[in-house]
Design an enzyme around this catalytic site. Sequence first.
Site, short mmCIF file in Angstrom:
data_model
loop_
_atom_site.label_atom_id
_atom_site.label_comp_id
_atom_site.label_asym_id
_atom_site.label_seq_id
_atom_site.Cartn_x
_atom_site.Cartn_y
_atom_site.Cartn_z
N ASP A 86 -20.99 18.40 -42.43
CA ASP A 86 -19.98 18.56 -41.40
C ASP A 86 -20.66 19.30 -40.24
O ASP A 86 -21.76 19.84 -40.37
CB ASP A 86 -18.75 19.34 -41.92
CG ASP A 86 -17.51 19.08 -41.05
OD1 ASP A 86 -17.66 18.66 -39.89
OD2 ASP A 86 -16.38 19.32 -41.52
C1 BGC Z 1 -14.60 18.20 -38.72
C2 BGC Z 1 -15.02 16.83 -39.16
C3 BGC Z 1 -15.44 16.01 -37.97
C4 BGC Z 1 -16.54 16.74 -37.23
C5 BGC Z 1 -17.06 16.00 -36.02
C6 BGC Z 1 -15.62 18.87 -37.81
O1 BGC Z 1 -15.10 20.02 -37.25
O2 BGC Z 1 -14.35 19.02 -39.84
O3 BGC Z 1 -13.99 16.20 -39.85
O4 BGC Z 1 -15.86 14.75 -38.39
O5 BGC Z 1 -16.04 17.99 -36.80
O6 BGC Z 1 -16.14 16.02 -34.99
#
Ligand code: BGC
Length: 733
Positions: free
Chosen positions: A277
Site C-alpha cells: 500500500d
Molecule cells: C489506500 C489504497 C490505495 C492507495 C493508492 C492508500 O491510501 O489504502 O487502497 O490504493 O492509497 O491511492
Amino acid sequence: MRTISHLSTLAAVVSAFVGAQAADNAPAPWSNAALAPEERAKLVDQALTPDERLSLLHGIFAVPVFGLKLPEGAVGSAGYVPGVPRLGIPALQESDASLGVANPFNVRPGEGATPLPSGLALAATWDKDAAYAGGAMIGQEAWRSGFNVLLAGGGNLARDPRNGRNFEYLGEDPLLAGTLDGASIRGIQDQHVVSTMKHFAINDQETSRHGLSANIGEAALRESDLLAFELALEGGHPGSVMCAYNRVNGVYACSNDILQNKILKGDWGFPGWVMSDWGAVHGVEDISAGLDQESGEQFDKKVFFGKPLAEAVQGGSVPAARVSDMAQRILRSMFAVGLFEHPPKKTPLDADADAKVARHEAEEGTVLLSNPTGLLPLSHDAKRIVIIGGHADAGVLSGGGSAQVVPIGGAAVSIPMGGEGVMAPFHTTVFDPSSPYKAIKAKTSGAEIRFIDGAYPSAAAALAKDADAVVIFATQWMIEGEDVPDLTLPNGQDALIEAVAAVNPKTVVVLETGGPVLMPWLGKVGAVVEAWYPGAKGGEAIADLLFGDVNPSGRLPITFPVSTAQLPRPEIPGLGGPDAAQFDVDYTIEGADVGYRWFARKKQKPLFPFGFGLSYTHFDYANFKVEGGDTLSVGFDVHNAGKVAGADVPQLYLTDAAGKPKMRLIGWERVTVDPGASVHVSLKVDPRLLADFDEASHGWIITAGRYQIALGASATDLKQHGAAELSAVRLKP
Ligand code: BGC
C-alpha cells in the site's frame, strides 16, 4: 581489421539495445504467446540489466503533488512504474478503482468516470453476474483511459460497522465477500487490466491504520478475513495483491512472512506480485517477508526498493535470485492478463452503457428495510410529494478517499470539509449528478413536487404536513482514513426525521449511508430504504424502487445493530488518539464470529439482520432436501406467492457441525420468480465452510457426524431445517 571488429562490437551493442527485435529482426523469445506466462517472464528477466530489473520494483504516486513532476508517459493517477522500452516492456499505469476509475486531485483535468454504487450495495445484490459486470465496466473504462493496473478488489471484512472503508468492501461474510470480489476481479482482468486484491490483511478499521496491530489466532483468521481473500483469489486470479498498512499479530502486513510467504504464496500458490500500500513499506527486509514491489514511494521514509535494495543485493543480504523472482512475478501477471498484447488505448468511454451497469447494480442492491403498512410502492398518481434533505434535488452521495470517483460531467454538489493530515486533500463530500428529485418527478403525471434542504426540522415539517408522501434523504458520509465514531445519523437528521414523521406518517426514509446506522425513529416512519451510495444512476434507481417499477431485491450484507453496545468493541479502539498510534485491536474477542455470527453467539437481536430485505411480493420455500457424504448437496424450491414478479435470495446456514452449534452462511442463490411460479435451486457446499481450520495439522478438517443446516430469508429468519451425515475429510490449507 580493426574497423571491422569495431563495427561488429557496435552491432552487438545495438542488438542488445533493440532487444525485442534482435539483429536478424527475429521477434523476442518472450513474444511467443504460446509460452506460459511464467516462461515468458523468465525470458524477459534474463534480458534485463540489474538497473532495469530494479526499476520494475518501485513506483511513484503519479500525481504532481508533494513537489513531484509527473514523468513523461505517466497517465496520472495513484501509481506509475516505468517500463523498459528497449525490451518493449510497458509501464504500469495504475489507478484506484474500488468503485470506478479515480482521478485524484483532478490530475487528468476534467476527466470523469462512471461511479458504481458502493461495495456494500454490490454485496447487497448477492449477484455474481452484477459483480462481474461492474468489474468489466470499470476495467473497460480504465483501459480506455490509459490504465493497465487497477487498485481494485477490496475484500476486507466489515468487522466493525463504523469502519470508514466498509463502503469500498463487500460486507461481513467471507463467502459472500470473497465470491463477489473474485467475480469483480475477473471482470476487470478480462479487459486486459491487472486487478489487485486488497488490503491484505485484516485492515478492518481506519483509526490508526498505520500503527494498530490486529490480533487474532490463525484458525479464526483463516475462517474469516483470510477465507474471503482465498475465495477471491480462486475466483478472480488477481495479478497482484496489495498488503495493508496495519500490523497483524504485531508484524506489519507488508513485513509479514506468515501472511505473504507462508499463506499467500505458499499455501495458496499465488503466482503474482505483492505490491505495498502507499507508504506501507518498512525496509528492504520486507522483501524476505514476501513483498515484491514498493508503491507510492514518496510516502515511505525512503525509496527502499531503489538504492538500498541495490546495496542489499551487493552486500548479499537480498539474493539476486529473489530480485529476479520479484521481477518475474510482476512480468508473469502482465503476460497472464495480456498487458503486452492488448495495451490500453485512449478511447472515449461508452458512458450510457456504463451507466446502465451502475443503475442495474443499484436497483438490485437497494434494500427495502421497512414497509409495515404498504406505503411503498408509491402511486404514480400522487398529487403532492415533498422531498427533504440529502441534496436530493441535485444528486446522490458518494464515499471519500482514494476510492472517490470524479463523475462524468463533474460533481452535482461538492462540499470541502477541511481537516488535517495526509488525507486532508481528499476531504470533500461529493454528490454524483443523478437527482432523485428529478427522477421522482418523472414518475408522476404532473404532481406537485417540492424540495426543502431539511436544515430546519420545523420548516420541513410544515411543508410535509399535507403531502401524499414525504421522502427524506438521510446521509452518512464516510471516507478512507477515518472511522465514524458512532452509528448516529450526523447533523441532526434524526431530529429532522422525528419532526416530519410526527406530522405525516406517510414518510419514507431513504438512507444514503456508508454502512449501518441507528434508527431511533423506525417505528414512526412509513418505510425505510437503504440505498447506500448508489452511484451514477442512483437517483433513477431509487425512484424506480419507490414507485414499484423495480421490485426491491437487495439483502443486507452486514448486520444493523440496535446500538454499538452490541458490538464486540463498543468503542473504536484508539478513537481520538494520535495518528498511527501503536496499540492492539483484540479481534480474539469475536475471532471468526464476525457480524451475524457474533450476534448469534451472544444471542442478541439486531435492528436488522444479515441477509434481510423485503420485496413487494413474498416467497415460500418447499421440498428442502439435504444429502451428505464428503460435502453437503442441497435442493429446494422457491415459490413466488405474491402478485408481482420479484427476485429472492434464499440463504443456507450451517447451524450445527457434528454436535457443535455454529452459525455460518454456506451458500445462496439469487433467483427471479414470476408470480405463482416456482424455481428449483440446487447447491453444493464448499467443504471448507463445513470445516474447522486446524492449526496443529495445518489444514481444514471436517469431523465426521451429523450436520444441521437451515434455509432462511435472513440469518435470523430460518424457515426450513435439514440435516445429513458427513464423513471425515481433511483439506489442504
Ligand atoms: C489506500 C489504497 C490505495 C492507495 C493508492 C492508500 O491510501 O489504502 O487502497 O490504493 O492509497 O491511492
